[in-house]
Design a protein around this motif. Sequence first.
Motif, PDB file in Angstrom:
ATOM      1  N   TYR A  10       0.827  -1.201   0.000  1.00 50.51           N
ATOM      2  CA  TYR A  10       0.000   0.000   0.000  1.00 50.51           C
ATOM      3  C   TYR A  10       0.866   1.256   0.000  1.00 50.51           C
ATOM      4  O   TYR A  10       0.649   2.193  -0.747  1.00 50.51           O
ATOM      5  CB  TYR A  10      -0.911  -0.017   1.231  1.00 50.51           C
ATOM      6  CG  TYR A  10      -1.882   1.116   1.294  1.00 50.51           C
ATOM      7  CD1 TYR A  10      -3.068   1.066   0.570  1.00 50.51           C
ATOM      8  CD2 TYR A  10      -1.616   2.250   2.059  1.00 50.51           C
ATOM      9  CE1 TYR A  10      -3.983   2.117   0.615  1.00 50.51           C
ATOM     10  CE2 TYR A  10      -2.515   3.299   2.104  1.00 50.51           C
ATOM     11  CZ  TYR A  10      -3.695   3.228   1.389  1.00 50.51           C
ATOM     12  OH  TYR A  10      -4.581   4.255   1.439  1.00 50.51           O
ATOM     13  N   SER A  11       1.870   1.244   0.865  1.00 50.86           N
ATOM     14  CA  SER A  11       2.701   2.442   0.990  1.00 50.86           C
ATOM     15  C   SER A  11       3.644   2.596  -0.189  1.00 50.86           C
ATOM     16  O   SER A  11       4.012   3.694  -0.559  1.00 50.86           O
ATOM     17  CB  SER A  11       3.485   2.417   2.294  1.00 50.86           C
ATOM     18  OG  SER A  11       4.515   1.459   2.189  1.00 50.86           O
ATOM     19  N   PHE A  13      -8.199  -5.676 -10.573  1.00 51.19           N
ATOM     20  CA  PHE A  13      -9.306  -6.568 -10.949  1.00 51.19           C
ATOM     21  C   PHE A  13      -9.241  -7.906 -10.214  1.00 51.19           C
ATOM     22  O   PHE A  13     -10.271  -8.496  -9.894  1.00 51.19           O
ATOM     23  CB  PHE A  13      -9.356  -6.744 -12.464  1.00 51.19           C
ATOM     24  CG  PHE A  13      -9.890  -5.512 -13.148  1.00 51.19           C
ATOM     25  CD1 PHE A  13     -11.247  -5.233 -13.134  1.00 51.19           C
ATOM     26  CD2 PHE A  13      -9.045  -4.601 -13.755  1.00 51.19           C
ATOM     27  CE1 PHE A  13     -11.766  -4.084 -13.723  1.00 51.19           C
ATOM     28  CE2 PHE A  13      -9.537  -3.450 -14.347  1.00 51.19           C
ATOM     29  CZ  PHE A  13     -10.900  -3.198 -14.338  1.00 51.19           C
ATOM     30  N   GLN A  14      -8.024  -8.353  -9.937  1.00 49.27           N
ATOM     31  CA  GLN A  14      -7.863  -9.610  -9.202  1.00 49.27           C
ATOM     32  C   GLN A  14      -8.524  -9.501  -7.819  1.00 49.27           C
ATOM     33  O   GLN A  14      -9.235 -10.396  -7.386  1.00 49.27           O
ATOM     34  CB  GLN A  14      -6.375  -9.854  -9.007  1.00 49.27           C
ATOM     35  CG  GLN A  14      -6.006 -11.310  -9.051  1.00 49.27           C
ATOM     36  CD  GLN A  14      -4.507 -11.467  -9.266  1.00 49.27           C
ATOM     37  OE1 GLN A  14      -3.728 -10.532  -9.096  1.00 49.27           O
ATOM     38  NE2 GLN A  14      -4.098 -12.664  -9.651  1.00 49.27           N
ATOM     39  N   ASN A  15      -8.298  -8.370  -7.171  1.00 47.23           N
ATOM     40  CA  ASN A  15      -8.887  -8.144  -5.850  1.00 47.23           C
ATOM     41  C   ASN A  15     -10.407  -8.155  -5.915  1.00 47.23           C
ATOM     42  O   ASN A  15     -11.068  -8.780  -5.075  1.00 47.23           O
ATOM     43  CB  ASN A  15      -8.437  -6.782  -5.307  1.00 47.23           C
ATOM     44  CG  ASN A  15      -7.285  -6.919  -4.338  1.00 47.23           C
ATOM     45  OD1 ASN A  15      -7.452  -7.439  -3.257  1.00 47.23           O
ATOM     46  ND2 ASN A  15      -6.112  -6.471  -4.766  1.00 47.23           N
ATOM     47  N   LEU A  16     -10.955  -7.446  -6.900  1.00 45.19           N
ATOM     48  CA  LEU A  16     -12.415  -7.356  -6.999  1.00 45.19           C
ATOM     49  C   LEU A  16     -13.022  -8.724  -7.313  1.00 45.19           C
ATOM     50  O   LEU A  16     -14.048  -9.102  -6.737  1.00 45.19           O
ATOM     51  CB  LEU A  16     -12.819  -6.324  -8.069  1.00 45.19           C
ATOM     52  CG  LEU A  16     -12.428  -4.871  -7.777  1.00 45.19           C
ATOM     53  CD1 LEU A  16     -12.909  -3.946  -8.893  1.00 45.19           C
ATOM     54  CD2 LEU A  16     -13.013  -4.402  -6.443  1.00 45.19           C
ATOM     55  N   ILE A  17     -12.346  -9.478  -8.199  1.00 45.83           N
ATOM     56  CA  ILE A  17     -12.858 -10.810  -8.553  1.00 45.83           C
ATOM     57  C   ILE A  17     -12.780 -11.746  -7.343  1.00 45.83           C
ATOM     58  O   ILE A  17     -13.729 -12.456  -7.010  1.00 45.83           O
ATOM     59  CB  ILE A  17     -12.070 -11.390  -9.750  1.00 45.83           C
ATOM     60  CG1 ILE A  17     -12.375 -10.570 -11.007  1.00 45.83           C
ATOM     61  CG2 ILE A  17     -12.391 -12.865  -9.970  1.00 45.83           C
ATOM     62  CD1 ILE A  17     -11.463 -10.861 -12.184  1.00 45.83           C
ATOM     63  N   HIS A  26     -20.405   1.446   2.224  1.00 45.74           N
ATOM     64  CA  HIS A  26     -19.870   1.598   0.866  1.00 45.74           C
ATOM     65  C   HIS A  26     -18.587   2.423   0.804  1.00 45.74           C
ATOM     66  O   HIS A  26     -17.781   2.267  -0.108  1.00 45.74           O
ATOM     67  CB  HIS A  26     -20.934   2.216  -0.070  1.00 45.74           C
ATOM     68  CG  HIS A  26     -22.009   1.233  -0.421  1.00 45.74           C
ATOM     69  ND1 HIS A  26     -22.987   1.499  -1.337  1.00 45.74           N
ATOM     70  CD2 HIS A  26     -22.256  -0.029   0.026  1.00 45.74           C
ATOM     71  CE1 HIS A  26     -23.796   0.441  -1.438  1.00 45.74           C
ATOM     72  NE2 HIS A  26     -23.369  -0.494  -0.609  1.00 45.74           N
ATOM     73  N   GLU A  27     -18.412   3.335   1.756  1.00 42.64           N
ATOM     74  CA  GLU A  27     -17.172   4.129   1.795  1.00 42.64           C
ATOM     75  C   GLU A  27     -16.164   3.439   2.701  1.00 42.64           C
ATOM     76  O   GLU A  27     -14.974   3.400   2.404  1.00 42.64           O
ATOM     77  CB  GLU A  27     -17.455   5.535   2.352  1.00 42.64           C
ATOM     78  CG  GLU A  27     -18.298   6.418   1.443  1.00 42.64           C
ATOM     79  CD  GLU A  27     -17.537   6.881   0.211  1.00 42.64           C
ATOM     80  OE1 GLU A  27     -16.296   6.968   0.263  1.00 42.64           O
ATOM     81  OE2 GLU A  27     -18.205   7.121  -0.823  1.00 42.64           O
ATOM     82  N   GLU A  28     -16.676   2.904   3.803  1.00 46.91           N
ATOM     83  CA  GLU A  28     -15.794   2.360   4.847  1.00 46.91           C
ATOM     84  C   GLU A  28     -14.943   1.183   4.389  1.00 46.91           C
ATOM     85  O   GLU A  28     -13.824   1.022   4.861  1.00 46.91           O
ATOM     86  CB  GLU A  28     -16.639   1.931   6.043  1.00 46.91           C
ATOM     87  CG  GLU A  28     -16.403   2.829   7.237  1.00 46.91           C
ATOM     88  CD  GLU A  28     -17.172   2.354   8.433  1.00 46.91           C
ATOM     89  OE1 GLU A  28     -16.614   1.564   9.210  1.00 46.91           O
ATOM     90  OE2 GLU A  28     -18.332   2.775   8.553  1.00 46.91           O
ATOM     91  N   VAL A  29     -15.513   0.363   3.496  1.00 48.42           N
ATOM     92  CA  VAL A  29     -14.753  -0.830   3.087  1.00 48.42           C
ATOM     93  C   VAL A  29     -13.439  -0.467   2.404  1.00 48.42           C
ATOM     94  O   VAL A  29     -12.538  -1.297   2.306  1.00 48.42           O
ATOM     95  CB  VAL A  29     -15.565  -1.762   2.155  1.00 48.42           C
ATOM     96  CG1 VAL A  29     -16.644  -2.489   2.904  1.00 48.42           C
ATOM     97  CG2 VAL A  29     -16.114  -1.010   0.967  1.00 48.42           C
ATOM     98  N   GLY A  66      -7.125  -5.114   0.842  1.00 47.06           N
ATOM     99  CA  GLY A  66      -7.342  -5.257  -0.602  1.00 47.06           C
ATOM    100  C   GLY A  66      -8.043  -4.068  -1.240  1.00 47.06           C
ATOM    101  O   GLY A  66      -7.528  -3.465  -2.189  1.00 47.06           O
ATOM    102  N   LEU A  67      -9.200  -3.690  -0.688  1.00 49.44           N
ATOM    103  CA  LEU A  67      -9.981  -2.614  -1.322  1.00 49.44           C
ATOM    104  C   LEU A  67      -9.308  -1.252  -1.187  1.00 49.44           C
ATOM    105  O   LEU A  67      -9.438  -0.410  -2.063  1.00 49.44           O
ATOM    106  CB  LEU A  67     -11.398  -2.566  -0.746  1.00 49.44           C
ATOM    107  CG  LEU A  67     -12.349  -3.651  -1.258  1.00 49.44           C
ATOM    108  CD1 LEU A  67     -13.747  -3.452  -0.685  1.00 49.44           C
ATOM    109  CD2 LEU A  67     -12.419  -3.666  -2.775  1.00 49.44           C
ATOM    110  N   SER A  68      -8.592  -1.047  -0.072  1.00 43.54           N
ATOM    111  CA  SER A  68      -7.916   0.255   0.056  1.00 43.54           C
ATOM    112  C   SER A  68      -6.784   0.346  -0.968  1.00 43.54           C
ATOM    113  O   SER A  68      -6.535   1.422  -1.528  1.00 43.54           O
ATOM    114  CB  SER A  68      -7.395   0.467   1.481  1.00 43.54           C
ATOM    115  OG  SER A  68      -6.615  -0.627   1.852  1.00 43.54           O
TER     116      SER A  68
END
Length: 391
Positions: A215-216, A272-276, A323-326, A346-348
């Motif tokens: 992330y960083s 896309f991998q994360n979302l899938i 919806h924002e928090e995730v 993942g989502l962040s």
Amino acid sequence: MTRPIEIHYKQALRGFVATGEEAGLEMAYEIGRIALASGMSLSEVGELHYTAHNSILADAPDSVPRQRTEQFFLEISTVYDMALRGHRETIELLRVEIEERRKVEAELRETAAELERERDRLELRVRERTHALMMQAEKLQQSNQELKRRNQELDEFAYIASHDLKEPLRAISNHASFLLEDSGDRLDPDSRHRLARLMKLSERITALIGALFRYSSLGRIQPPVGPVDLSEVLADIEADEADMLQLRNASITIQMPLPSVIGDRALLRVLFQNLISNGTKYNEAADKRIEIGRAPAEEAGQPDGFVTLYVRDNGIGIAPEFHEEVFRIFKRLNSEKTYGEGTGAGLSFVKKIVEYLGGRIWIDSRPRHGATFYVTLPNADVATGLTSDKV
Ligand code: ADP
């Protein structure tokens, strides 16, 4: 020498004195008009009258009715009277007009002065406002720089922390593993279970630190971007994740062809991998389905030069208040036991990637009705003016 007007006057007066007819008065009026036009003053006309009167009187002293000679002169003087009255009226009119004009001029001067004062006031206000705005802009720039510096420090801190933390963690895990291997048979089942749990927990912390590091690193390392064909990226993911999909009894449907976007292939893949993966993980359907495609522009309300993609699943869904928090790092909504492990990063990371590429991400979902993730990215097919440093 006798002037023609004197002769003319005398004749006319004599005629009127003799007859007293109206025509004689008309003549008097005519004489008055000529005298006035030739610039004679009323006293000059008076002298003329006096001379003519005396002359007629001298010729016939008894036959001159005084009243008629006076009437004759009065008729002449009416011309002067009228001229004088006209003159007076004109003067009065002029006076009123001049007064009016002065008033208007004074008003105009006052208005001009007021305008000037107003202009000065406005100029002062503009100067003050400009000054205040400049100060604000300067402050904003300073806080921006400060924020940038702090973010950088934070990124560096996360980078260093992730490195420094991993070492002792690996040691803890190793010690626990050695202990279990070497002395496992001398330990009671509960202690063995605790040791195994210790190893598991250190693995989990290592995973969290890894996520933090990734992330960083997007803050510190900024990969160059260029056109990437999403059809290829998604086909690759589908092939690579075939085992995971089979294991989870999940299938992917891709609405080909997908557009090309301006981005970095590796980052888009992670995105896309994360979302899938989430769509199949947070999903209790027997037949888990993920659908990926391009959203119609009007539905997505995307800005010019962007394209919107959707990733839809038939999973457990997300309540609107989350919806924002995730997208907050390490935020997880569901229990590990039910849906398996995860770092909550993942989502962040997905959001950070999307924003790094200049896009936007949002969710459309309700609990038990699946979730659709929308992602807006710069469209490579139309982004002729977009260069890698712009996105
Ligand atoms: P992780 O999956 O590692 O927990 P993420 O950041 O990817 O972390 O997701 C954060 C949380 O958002 C998840 O823990 C889950 O509760 C929720 N979530 C993410 N994707 C979905 C989805 N497709 N359907 C339902 N919930 C989801």
